[in-house]
Design an enzyme around this catalytic site. Structure first.
Site, PDB file in Angstrom:
ATOM      1  N   ARG A   6       0.819  -1.216   0.000  1.00  0.00           N
ATOM      2  CA  ARG A   6       0.000   0.000   0.000  1.00  0.00           C
ATOM      3  C   ARG A   6       0.853   1.267   0.000  1.00  0.00           C
ATOM      4  NH1 ARG A   6      -3.008  -3.828  -0.403  1.00  0.00           N
ATOM      5  NH2 ARG A   6      -5.126  -3.959   0.405  1.00  0.00           N
ATOM      6  N   ALA A  48       6.478  10.070  24.906  1.00  0.00           N
ATOM      7  CA  ALA A  48       5.290  10.215  24.075  1.00  0.00           C
ATOM      8  C   ALA A  48       5.653  10.426  22.606  1.00  0.00           C
ATOM      9  CB  ALA A  48       4.437  11.364  24.591  1.00  0.00           C
ATOM     10  N   ASP A  51      16.830   5.884  25.553  1.00  0.00           N
ATOM     11  CA  ASP A  51      15.971   6.479  26.577  1.00  0.00           C
ATOM     12  C   ASP A  51      16.508   6.133  27.961  1.00  0.00           C
ATOM     13  OD1 ASP A  51      12.973   7.759  26.757  1.00  0.00           O
ATOM     14  OD2 ASP A  51      13.449   6.524  28.502  1.00  0.00           O
ATOM     15  N   ARG A  59      -0.733   8.072  26.444  1.00  0.00           N
ATOM     16  CA  ARG A  59      -0.215   8.635  25.188  1.00  0.00           C
ATOM     17  C   ARG A  59       1.003   7.905  24.630  1.00  0.00           C
ATOM     18  NH1 ARG A  59       1.251  11.052  29.534  1.00  0.00           N
ATOM     19  NH2 ARG A  59       3.378  11.748  29.867  1.00  0.00           N
ATOM     20  N   VAL A  84      21.168  10.303  27.321  1.00  0.00           N
ATOM     21  CA  VAL A  84      21.935  10.849  26.198  1.00  0.00           C
ATOM     22  C   VAL A  84      22.623  12.125  26.667  1.00  0.00           C
ATOM     23  CG1 VAL A  84      21.797  11.791  23.863  1.00  0.00           C
ATOM     24  CG2 VAL A  84      20.442   9.780  24.480  1.00  0.00           C
ATOM     25  N   ASN A 144      13.036  17.844  26.859  1.00  0.00           N
ATOM     26  CA  ASN A 144      13.751  18.990  27.452  1.00  0.00           C
ATOM     27  C   ASN A 144      14.694  19.616  26.439  1.00  0.00           C
ATOM     28  OD1 ASN A 144      16.782  18.040  28.062  1.00  0.00           O
ATOM     29  ND2 ASN A 144      15.407  16.287  28.202  1.00  0.00           N
ATOM     30  N   THR A 164      18.794  18.542  26.276  1.00  0.00           N
ATOM     31  CA  THR A 164      19.172  17.452  25.371  1.00  0.00           C
ATOM     32  C   THR A 164      19.048  17.893  23.917  1.00  0.00           C
ATOM     33  OG1 THR A 164      18.322  15.938  27.041  1.00  0.00           O
ATOM     34  CG2 THR A 164      18.865  14.983  24.917  1.00  0.00           C
ATOM     35  N   CYS A 180       5.354  19.117  30.597  1.00  0.00           N
ATOM     36  CA  CYS A 180       4.120  18.330  30.677  1.00  0.00           C
ATOM     37  C   CYS A 180       3.863  17.860  32.098  1.00  0.00           C
ATOM     38  CB  CYS A 180       4.037  17.218  29.655  1.00  0.00           C
ATOM     39  SG  CYS A 180       5.529  16.366  29.300  1.00  0.00           S
ATOM     40  N   CYS A 221      26.396  27.167  14.314  1.00  0.00           N
ATOM     41  CA  CYS A 221      26.571  27.064  12.862  1.00  0.00           C
ATOM     42  C   CYS A 221      28.007  27.400  12.450  1.00  0.00           C
ATOM     43  CB  CYS A 221      25.588  27.976  12.133  1.00  0.00           C
ATOM     44  SG  CYS A 221      23.891  27.385  12.203  1.00  0.00           S
TER      45      CYS A 221
END
Lengths: 86, 340
Positions: free
Chosen positions: B8, B35, B56, B67, B106, B127, B130, B183, B242
């Site tokens: 598909r 989430a 994680d 969620r 991380v 956050n 990170t 959150c 940059c």
């Protein structure tokens, strides 16, 4: 309204958490704000009494601008907080 | 089988077989598996991205389930690390995909090795600290990445391609200590996450397969009135990142730091250098200090209202304590002073 030569009026839209600070505003409704001619974004933020740490991005007529930008009559301003969650 | 599974999506004219083959050859790092991260990973694995690495630091909590679509009540009961629980589920969904769970915080010391062999980085973090690290590492290694932030009923996403677009720091300026609402303070409604994560996953599929036009603006969405704003972003000619100044990647991190986690409302305590704790031995030393539950990957200690989840690398997540200083004292009392 008669426009005083010394005053300008700009239209401000608040987004995300900042909307909760002006709960009387309808969804998508802009807040008209009268300022002294020559006022900057910093002056506007003080006038609106927005918590500085919650203001991250200020767009004027669709362009990202800094605090020292001088505002013009009828500028359309969008103010966004940082959105950290996930 | 590949023909049947992806038939598909290969029918989509601009994507086609060529797009599918490009996805299958790609590797993506998803940083954070809460989430947004778990929703993004879900789409990428179902779509047939060849290799998906999930990093994680957290464990699955009951408050995640409304969620975080990859987790279930059993994951909560077994206190599974999110990366492990997500990988388990994702492998069931698509065994063609190589899923690599990494249970870690991380940080500057490990982000380059997590990122160096990938084609794309997806932000599933909660956050900005990170995210600024991802931004620096992505610029240094020249990897495209997609920022996604969600709170309450609204969210933002932007796609950053080093050398071609602005970067996160061009847009938001330097990292400020105050992150504003999270959150944990203003909450989040699940469908908001679903929408933003689906947009971000769509960006990933476009970037990897080369069809369509990438998001070149800051896209803002609010579920309350379904409003969408697309805001232009432009490189800041004075942006230090940059110009090769990776302040966050090169920052000196304190020996022991604390951080309030967004999703479960816990406080993380983390040593800067990785420890190699023997959890069995520590459990014996803790003895009667409180209720203890452990295996080789995780130790949980409950003393009164406070519950700590400790990982072998010395990182801990504390619940039932709201003050970061108190969390540090607690950690010293039960971990540092005993794990010698």
């Amino acid at each position: 309204m008669m426009e005083d030569k010394q005053k300008i009026e700009v239209n401000v839209k608040l987004f995300a958490t900042l909307r909760d600070l002006y709960p009387h505003l309808g969804i998508g409704e802009a807040l008209p704000v009268e300022l002294e001619a020559g006022a900057t974004i910093a002056d506007l933020l003080r006038r609106l009494n927005l918590p500085r740490k919650e203001v991250k991005l200020v767009y004027v007529n669709g362009r990202l601008r800094h605090d020292d930008t001088v505002l013009q009559p009828r500028d359309e301003i969008g103010i966004f907080p940082p959105i950290a969650g996930g | 089988m590949i023909e049947e599974r992806y038939q598909r999506q290969m029918l989509v004219s601009a994507f086609g077989r060529e797009g599918q083959e490009k996805l299958a050859a790609a590797t993506v790092l998803v940083v954070g598996c809460g989430a947004t991260g778990s929703n993004i990973a879900h789409w990428l694995v179902r779509a047939g991205v060849g290799r998906v690495r999930l990093a994680d630091r957290d464990i699955v909590k009951l408050s995640n389930l409304p969620r975080q679509m990859l987790f279930d009540e059993e994951d909560v009961r077994f206190r599974l690390p999110k990366a492990v629980a997500a990988a388990h589920r994702l492998r069931e969904l698509n065994s063609d995909v190589i899923v690599e769970p990494v249970v870690t915080n991380v940080q500057s010391s490990n982000i380059l090795s997590l990122m160096e062999d990938v084609d794309l980085v997806m932000d599933g973090t909660d956050n900005f600290a990170t995210r600024y690290l991802i931004n620096d590492a992505a610029l240094k290694l020249s990897k495209p990445w997609v920022y996604t932030g969600v709170l309450a009923t609204y969210g933002m996403t932007a796609t950053f391609v080093p050398g071609e677009t602005a970067c996160l720091r061009c847009l938001f300026g330097p990292l400020t200590e105050e992150e504003g609402p999270t959150c944990a303070t203003v909450g989040v409604l699940g469908p908001t996450v679903g929408i933003l994560a689906a947009i971000a996953a769509g960006e990933a599929i476009k970037l990897l397969s080369g069809f369509g036009k990438r998001n070149e603006q800051l896209l803002y969405f609010d579920l309350r009135d379904l409003s969408v704003e697309k805001l232009p972003i432009a490189p800041d000619p004075e942006c230090p990142a940059c110009h090769g100044h990776y302040d966050y990647l090169e920052a000196v991190v304190p020996a022991l730091s604390t951080h309030v986690l967004c999703s479960g409302g816990g406080i993380q305590v983390k040593p800067e250098t990785q420890e190699h704790l023997d959890l069995t031995r520590l459990a014996q030393q803790l003895g009667e200090a409180g209720q203890i539950w452990y295996n080789q990957d995780i130790l949980q200690l409950q003393v009164g209202q406070v519950e700590m989840t400790l990982f072998p690398n010395g990182r801990a997540i504390l619940h039932g304590i709201t003050d970061e200083k108190a969390a540090l004292q607690w950690y010293h009392r039960y971990v540092t002073s005993r794990a010698t």
